[in-house]
Design a protein around this motif. Sequence first.
Motif, mmCIF file in Angstrom:
data_model
loop_
_atom_site.group_PDB
_atom_site.id
_atom_site.type_symbol
_atom_site.label_atom_id
_atom_site.label_comp_id
_atom_site.label_asym_id
_atom_site.label_seq_id
_atom_site.Cartn_x
_atom_site.Cartn_y
_atom_site.Cartn_z
ATOM 1 N N VAL A 13 0.948 -1.278 -0.073
ATOM 2 C CA VAL A 13 -0.124 0.123 -0.025
ATOM 3 C C VAL A 13 0.761 1.209 0.118
ATOM 4 N N CYS A 14 2.060 1.253 0.913
ATOM 5 C CA CYS A 14 2.922 2.413 0.801
ATOM 6 C C CYS A 14 3.466 2.517 -0.397
ATOM 7 N N THR A 15 3.735 1.506 -1.246
ATOM 8 C CA THR A 15 4.406 1.575 -2.472
ATOM 9 C C THR A 15 3.536 2.053 -3.518
ATOM 10 N N LEU A 16 2.279 1.562 -3.409
ATOM 11 C CA LEU A 16 1.259 2.194 -4.371
ATOM 12 C C LEU A 16 1.184 3.746 -4.021
ATOM 13 N N ALA A 17 1.145 4.049 -2.920
ATOM 14 C CA ALA A 17 0.872 5.642 -2.526
ATOM 15 C C ALA A 17 2.165 6.588 -2.970
ATOM 16 N N SER A 18 3.455 5.913 -3.000
ATOM 17 C CA SER A 18 4.631 6.635 -3.362
ATOM 18 C C SER A 18 4.438 6.682 -4.836
ATOM 19 N N ARG A 182 -2.395 10.350 -0.504
ATOM 20 C CA ARG A 182 -2.164 10.646 0.925
ATOM 21 C C ARG A 182 -2.918 9.763 1.742
ATOM 22 N N LEU A 183 -3.968 9.268 1.161
ATOM 23 C CA LEU A 183 -4.988 8.572 1.932
ATOM 24 C C LEU A 183 -4.438 6.853 1.737
ATOM 25 N N TRP A 184 -3.783 6.550 0.750
ATOM 26 C CA TRP A 184 -3.142 5.322 0.525
ATOM 27 C C TRP A 184 -2.076 5.376 1.572
ATOM 28 N N ALA A 185 -1.249 6.371 1.949
ATOM 29 C CA ALA A 185 -0.060 6.046 2.444
ATOM 30 C C ALA A 185 -0.554 6.232 4.023
ATOM 31 N N LEU A 186 -1.749 6.778 4.316
ATOM 32 C CA LEU A 186 -2.268 6.428 5.787
ATOM 33 C C LEU A 186 -2.828 5.178 6.188
ATOM 34 N N ALA A 187 -3.373 4.639 4.894
ATOM 35 C CA ALA A 187 -3.834 3.428 4.946
ATOM 36 C C ALA A 187 -2.580 2.136 5.329
ATOM 37 N N GLY A 188 -1.639 2.661 4.420
ATOM 38 C CA GLY A 188 -0.172 1.911 4.786
ATOM 39 C C GLY A 188 0.391 1.891 5.892
ATOM 40 N N VAL A 189 0.258 3.206 6.882
ATOM 41 C CA VAL A 189 0.861 3.277 8.107
ATOM 42 C C VAL A 189 -0.212 2.501 9.121
#
Length: 203
Positions: A13-18, A182-189
Amino acid sequence: ALGLGLLLAGIAVCTLASVLRDRGARAAETAPLSLADSLIGIAVAVLSGALSAMLNTGFAYGGTLIARATAAGISPVSASMAVWVPALFGGFVVNLAGTALKIGRAKGWRNYQEAPVMDWFRAASLGVLWFGGLLVYSVSTPALGKAGTVHGWAVNGGVAILTSAAWGFGTGEWKHAGRSARLWALAGVALFLVAFGVLATKS
C-alpha cells in the motif's frame, strides 16, 4: 503469518501511495516514464530488497560466533558484534572501492577537501544511526524467541518505512501529493501499526 501478511500488505500500500505521489509530481514537471523504464526501476528495487535480506540471513546463522564470543567473556550486547564484522566487511570493501573509483573518475575529491565540518558530521551521524539500528536489532531479536530473526527483520523493515513516511509528511514531501496518494499512505501506516500489534501478541 497474519502479522507478516499485514506487513507485506502495508509495504504494498505504501508503495502504491509513493507511485501515485511521484506520478503526480512528474506529470506536473516532465513527461511520464515509459513502461520499460518503470519495470526496470521496479525490478532493481525488488532485487535490492531481496539481497538486503541476506544481511539478516548472516545474522540468523551467526549464532555460533555469538556463543563463542559470550563464552570468551564478552557481554551479550557486544557479542553480537562478532556477526556483523564478517557480514559487513565484504560490503564495506566493495562500497569503498566502488565509491572511490567513481569519485576519482568524476575528479570529486576536492569537494571533500572543501566540505564544511558540519557536512562531515552529518555524514558520520548517518553511519552511526544506521549501525546503531543494527546493534539494537541484534540485541532485541533473541527476546522474540526462535522466530526472532523472522519477525524481528520484518518489523525492522516496517518501522523503517513507517519512520520514513512520517518524516516525509513532517518535512512536506507529501505536500503536493494528491488526496488519493495521501489516503493510501495513511492506510499503509495503519496496516503497519496493526501488524506490529499482531506480532507483539504472537511473539
